[in-house]
Design a protein around this motif. Structure first.
Motif, PDB file in Angstrom:
ATOM      1  N   LEU A  73       0.856  -1.190   0.000  1.00 46.16           N
ATOM      2  CA  LEU A  73       0.000   0.000   0.000  1.00 46.16           C
ATOM      3  C   LEU A  73       0.889   1.237   0.000  1.00 46.16           C
ATOM      4  CD1 LEU A  73      -2.924   1.150   0.238  1.00 46.16           C
ATOM      5  CD2 LEU A  73      -2.543   1.177   2.738  1.00 46.16           C
ATOM      6  N   HIS A  74       0.680   2.125  -0.966  1.00 45.39           N
ATOM      7  CA  HIS A  74       1.565   3.277  -1.131  1.00 45.39           C
ATOM      8  C   HIS A  74       0.863   4.588  -0.787  1.00 45.39           C
ATOM      9  CE1 HIS A  74       4.167   0.376  -2.957  1.00 45.39           C
ATOM     10  NE2 HIS A  74       3.334   0.160  -3.964  1.00 45.39           N
ATOM     11  N   GLY A  75       1.581   5.420  -0.042  1.00 47.89           N
ATOM     12  CA  GLY A  75       1.095   6.763   0.236  1.00 47.89           C
ATOM     13  C   GLY A  75       0.010   6.872   1.286  1.00 47.89           C
ATOM     14  N   GLN A  76      -0.222   5.809   2.050  1.00 48.46           N
ATOM     15  CA  GLN A  76      -1.327   5.806   3.013  1.00 48.46           C
ATOM     16  C   GLN A  76      -0.822   5.429   4.409  1.00 48.46           C
ATOM     17  OE1 GLN A  76      -3.839   7.190   2.021  1.00 48.46           O
ATOM     18  NE2 GLN A  76      -3.900   6.895  -0.190  1.00 48.46           N
ATOM     19  N   HIS A  77       0.033   6.262   4.983  1.00 44.72           N
ATOM     20  CA  HIS A  77       0.601   5.941   6.288  1.00 44.72           C
ATOM     21  C   HIS A  77      -0.464   5.894   7.382  1.00 44.72           C
ATOM     22  CE1 HIS A  77       0.549  10.352   6.278  1.00 44.72           C
ATOM     23  NE2 HIS A  77       0.596  10.307   7.607  1.00 44.72           N
ATOM     24  N   GLU A 278       0.480  10.860  -5.157  1.00 41.49           N
ATOM     25  CA  GLU A 278       1.362  11.717  -5.932  1.00 41.49           C
ATOM     26  C   GLU A 278       2.085  10.900  -7.001  1.00 41.49           C
ATOM     27  OE1 GLU A 278       3.876  13.955  -3.219  1.00 41.49           O
ATOM     28  OE2 GLU A 278       2.283  13.935  -1.698  1.00 41.49           O
ATOM     29  N   TYR A 279       2.857  11.605  -7.800  1.00 42.99           N
ATOM     30  CA  TYR A 279       3.606  10.985  -8.908  1.00 42.99           C
ATOM     31  C   TYR A 279       4.436   9.794  -8.424  1.00 42.99           C
ATOM     32  CZ  TYR A 279       6.890  10.813 -12.888  1.00 42.99           C
ATOM     33  OH  TYR A 279       7.647  10.410 -13.957  1.00 42.99           O
ATOM     34  N   ARG A 280       5.151   9.957  -7.313  1.00 43.08           N
ATOM     35  CA  ARG A 280       6.021   8.887  -6.812  1.00 43.08           C
ATOM     36  C   ARG A 280       5.231   7.643  -6.427  1.00 43.08           C
ATOM     37  NH1 ARG A 280       6.956  10.197  -0.606  1.00 43.08           N
ATOM     38  NH2 ARG A 280       5.480  11.915  -0.304  1.00 43.08           N
ATOM     39  N   HIS A 281       4.008   7.823  -5.962  1.00 46.64           N
ATOM     40  CA  HIS A 281       3.178   6.676  -5.588  1.00 46.64           C
ATOM     41  C   HIS A 281       2.672   5.946  -6.830  1.00 46.64           C
ATOM     42  CE1 HIS A 281       2.501   9.611  -2.138  1.00 46.64           C
ATOM     43  NE2 HIS A 281       3.321   8.681  -1.671  1.00 46.64           N
ATOM     44  N   VAL A 282       2.349   6.711  -7.868  1.00 46.11           N
ATOM     45  CA  VAL A 282       1.895   6.099  -9.120  1.00 46.11           C
ATOM     46  C   VAL A 282       3.012   5.245  -9.714  1.00 46.11           C
ATOM     47  CG1 VAL A 282       1.042   6.528 -11.458  1.00 46.11           C
ATOM     48  CG2 VAL A 282       0.230   7.945  -9.556  1.00 46.11           C
ATOM     49  N   ARG A 283       4.258   5.719  -9.621  1.00 42.05           N
ATOM     50  CA  ARG A 283       5.396   4.926 -10.110  1.00 42.05           C
ATOM     51  C   ARG A 283       5.496   3.599  -9.371  1.00 42.05           C
ATOM     52  NH1 ARG A 283      10.158   5.549  -9.770  1.00 42.05           N
ATOM     53  NH2 ARG A 283      11.086   5.350 -11.848  1.00 42.05           N
ATOM     54  N   LEU A 284       5.292   3.637  -8.060  1.00 43.43           N
ATOM     55  CA  LEU A 284       5.354   2.409  -7.268  1.00 43.43           C
ATOM     56  C   LEU A 284       4.223   1.448  -7.661  1.00 43.43           C
ATOM     57  CD1 LEU A 284       6.197   3.906  -3.763  1.00 43.43           C
ATOM     58  CD2 LEU A 284       7.718   2.559  -5.236  1.00 43.43           C
ATOM     59  N   CYS A 285       3.053   1.993  -7.932  1.00 47.16           N
ATOM     60  CA  CYS A 285       1.940   1.148  -8.384  1.00 47.16           C
ATOM     61  C   CYS A 285       2.257   0.506  -9.730  1.00 47.16           C
ATOM     62  CB  CYS A 285       0.652   1.969  -8.496  1.00 47.16           C
ATOM     63  SG  CYS A 285      -0.040   2.501  -6.914  1.00 47.16           S
ATOM     64  N   ALA A 286       2.905   1.272 -10.602  1.00 49.54           N
ATOM     65  CA  ALA A 286       3.293   0.729 -11.911  1.00 49.54           C
ATOM     66  C   ALA A 286       4.322  -0.383 -11.736  1.00 49.54           C
ATOM     67  CB  ALA A 286       3.849   1.847 -12.789  1.00 49.54           C
ATOM     68  N   ALA A 301      10.239   3.273 -18.061  1.00 49.73           N
ATOM     69  CA  ALA A 301       8.858   2.828 -18.280  1.00 49.73           C
ATOM     70  C   ALA A 301       7.957   3.280 -17.144  1.00 49.73           C
ATOM     71  CB  ALA A 301       8.818   1.309 -18.419  1.00 49.73           C
ATOM     72  N   LEU A 302       8.456   3.204 -15.910  1.00 50.56           N
ATOM     73  CA  LEU A 302       7.662   3.653 -14.766  1.00 50.56           C
ATOM     74  C   LEU A 302       7.360   5.145 -14.871  1.00 50.56           C
ATOM     75  CD1 LEU A 302       9.348   1.758 -11.766  1.00 50.56           C
ATOM     76  CD2 LEU A 302       7.524   0.984 -13.308  1.00 50.56           C
ATOM     77  N   ASP A 303       8.348   5.903 -15.304  1.00 46.55           N
ATOM     78  CA  ASP A 303       8.132   7.346 -15.484  1.00 46.55           C
ATOM     79  C   ASP A 303       7.106   7.620 -16.574  1.00 46.55           C
ATOM     80  OD1 ASP A 303       9.776   8.552 -13.532  1.00 46.55           O
ATOM     81  OD2 ASP A 303      11.564   8.117 -14.730  1.00 46.55           O
ATOM     82  N   GLU A 304       7.197   6.875 -17.666  1.00 43.06           N
ATOM     83  CA  GLU A 304       6.265   7.090 -18.769  1.00 43.06           C
ATOM     84  C   GLU A 304       4.825   6.802 -18.330  1.00 43.06           C
ATOM     85  OE1 GLU A 304       6.581   8.332 -21.858  1.00 43.06           O
ATOM     86  OE2 GLU A 304       8.598   8.891 -21.209  1.00 43.06           O
ATOM     87  N   ILE A 305       4.638   5.725 -17.579  1.00 38.34           N
ATOM     88  CA  ILE A 305       3.298   5.380 -17.105  1.00 38.34           C
ATOM     89  C   ILE A 305       2.785   6.457 -16.151  1.00 38.34           C
ATOM     90  CG2 ILE A 305       1.999   3.737 -15.687  1.00 38.34           C
ATOM     91  CD1 ILE A 305       3.797   1.535 -16.874  1.00 38.34           C
ATOM     92  N   ALA A 306       3.638   6.893 -15.232  1.00 40.90           N
ATOM     93  CA  ALA A 306       3.216   7.928 -14.283  1.00 40.90           C
ATOM     94  C   ALA A 306       2.849   9.226 -15.000  1.00 40.90           C
ATOM     95  CB  ALA A 306       4.325   8.176 -13.264  1.00 40.90           C
ATOM     96  N   LYS A 307       3.554   9.534 -16.086  1.00 45.44           N
ATOM     97  CA  LYS A 307       3.273  10.765 -16.834  1.00 45.44           C
ATOM     98  C   LYS A 307       1.961  10.685 -17.615  1.00 45.44           C
ATOM     99  CE  LYS A 307       8.142  12.030 -17.390  1.00 45.44           C
ATOM    100  NZ  LYS A 307       9.304  12.107 -18.335  1.00 45.44           N
ATOM    101  N   ALA A 320      -2.624  12.659  -8.428  1.00 42.67           N
ATOM    102  CA  ALA A 320      -3.170  11.882  -9.550  1.00 42.67           C
ATOM    103  C   ALA A 320      -4.689  11.818  -9.403  1.00 42.67           C
ATOM    104  CB  ALA A 320      -2.579  10.485  -9.561  1.00 42.67           C
ATOM    105  N   SER A 321      -5.407  12.304 -10.399  1.00 41.88           N
ATOM    106  CA  SER A 321      -6.863  12.422 -10.277  1.00 41.88           C
ATOM    107  C   SER A 321      -7.553  11.077 -10.138  1.00 41.88           C
ATOM    108  CB  SER A 321      -7.440  13.170 -11.487  1.00 41.88           C
ATOM    109  OG  SER A 321      -7.192  12.448 -12.686  1.00 41.88           O
ATOM    110  N   GLN A 322      -6.939  10.010 -10.645  1.00 38.74           N
ATOM    111  CA  GLN A 322      -7.494   8.664 -10.519  1.00 38.74           C
ATOM    112  C   GLN A 322      -6.641   7.772  -9.619  1.00 38.74           C
ATOM    113  OE1 GLN A 322      -7.925   7.589 -14.799  1.00 38.74           O
ATOM    114  NE2 GLN A 322     -10.080   7.315 -14.277  1.00 38.74           N
ATOM    115  N   GLY A 323      -5.730   8.369  -8.877  1.00 39.24           N
ATOM    116  CA  GLY A 323      -4.860   7.567  -8.030  1.00 39.24           C
ATOM    117  C   GLY A 323      -4.102   6.542  -8.862  1.00 39.24           C
TER     118      GLY A 323
END
Length: 336
Positions: A73-77, A278-286, A301-307, A320-323
């Motif tokens: 789970l990312h970004g949800q301390h 945030e962007y860093r969390h989306v990268r971790l999800c990818a 590739a992780l950066d491209e997906i996050a972008k 990220a509007s859709q997390g």
């Protein structure tokens, strides 16, 4: 982190065998083999919980739950701290006098469904397929307001029967903000404190988890304000969020959730805020999406997906509007 779905529990009947008693010879075990299987089963069950229903397949793997939340789970301390502590404390009570009710709030894609699934997987060996776990999706299970009286009867009957069948039950309500007020109020008696004379001989433990987008905007506003004021995301506490979140839930005119017995009579034990990602969390999800399919990935590739994701507010471009929703589908663009 897609919507929860329970897997089918029935299995297809073997070909040429419409009834179990009428199995064709090719599906029967030889007599000696069947006797051996019976002996082996008895031996195995002498060391393990062994039964044909979900009640004795409770695992309550609290260490696994804590580990899964910490790693996956990312970004949800806040959820990482609150959920496992609260659930463990409740399930270890010798005789709880009420059900535990948790209400998860935040934008879509922030991990609410994911945490609910991890709960089921770590509390029950069969996860969401357990006989003691039930997932309700509002627009699927209760789609027509005119049938609310029928839904109330069916819902209360199902809760009662599962509690009779299982000493520990988990009920998950997805899209809880869309539940009819009558259904929410019907759950009241199952969530209120019970007097000792109403207790069964065996302690019953019931957990209700409500998943809702309600309050997501105010959570994001508070987080944005704190970040702009120089706060670290990980230093944001429940004290920063809980008052605004509960006030928003109560004041909402788009949902009956805040006006139900559950909220007015304080039957919800904890409102758990899920922060915008945030962007860093989306990268971790990818990254997790690649790993879940045993696929290689590159940092590029992780950066491209996050972008690819849309970020808000318009000026800050921070959340990220859709997390992490739809991230797993986007890795298809990078497959050979």
């Amino acid at each position: 982190m897609g919507r929860l779905r329970s897997s089918p529990r029935s299995f297809p009947t073997p070909p040429d065998s419409p009834h179990l008693d009428g199995l064709s010879p090719r599906w029967r075990l030889p007599l000696l083999g069947q006797q051996y299987l019976d002996i082996l089963t008895t031996w195995f069950c002498s060391f393990q919980d062994c039964c044909d229903h979900g009640d004795c397949r409770v695992s309550n793997n609290f260490t696994g739950l804590q580990s899964d939340l910490s790693v996956q789970l990312h970004g949800q301390h806040l959820a990482q701290e609150l959920v496992p502590t609260t659930v463990r404390s409740y399930l270890e009570l010798p005789r709880p006098d009420k059900a535990l009710a948790l209400s998860f709030h935040g934008w879509s894609g922030t991990g609410k469904n994911f945490v609910a699934r991890l709960l089921a997987e770590n509390l029950y060996r069969d996860g969401l397929r357990s006989d003691c776990v039930k997932v309700f999706i509002t627009l699927i299970h209760f789609p027509h307001p005119k049938y609310v009286d029928l839904y109330k009867e069916q819902l209360t009957d199902q809760v009662r029967k599962m509690q009779e069948h299982c000493h520990q039950t988990l009920f998950i309500f997805d899209e809880a903000e869309k539940l009819h007020p009558g259904l929410l109020d019907a759950l009241g008696p199952h969530l209120e404190h019970q007097t000792p004379e109403n207790h069964r001989a065996e302690a019953v433990r019931t957990i209700f988890v409500f998943l809702s987008n309600l309050g997501g905007n105010v959570i994001n506003e508070v987080v944005l304000g704190l970040l702009k004021a120089g706060w670290s995301r990980e230093d944001i506490t429940m004290e920063h969020l809980a008052p605004r979140l509960q006030a928003e839930i109560v004041a909402s005119t788009d949902s009956g959730f805040g006006h139900s017995r559950l909220v007015k009579e304080n039957l919800i034990d904890f409102f758990v805020p899920f922060l915008p990602l945030e962007y860093r969390h989306v990268r971790l999800c990818a990254r997790d999406a690649f790993l879940s399919q045993d696929l290689l990935y590159t940092e590029a590739a992780l950066d491209e997906i996050a972008k690819m994701m849309v970020y808000v507010p318009k000026e800050e471009q921070l959340f990220a509007s859709q997390g992490c929703k739809s991230v797993s589908q986007r890795i298809n663009y990078f497959l050979p």
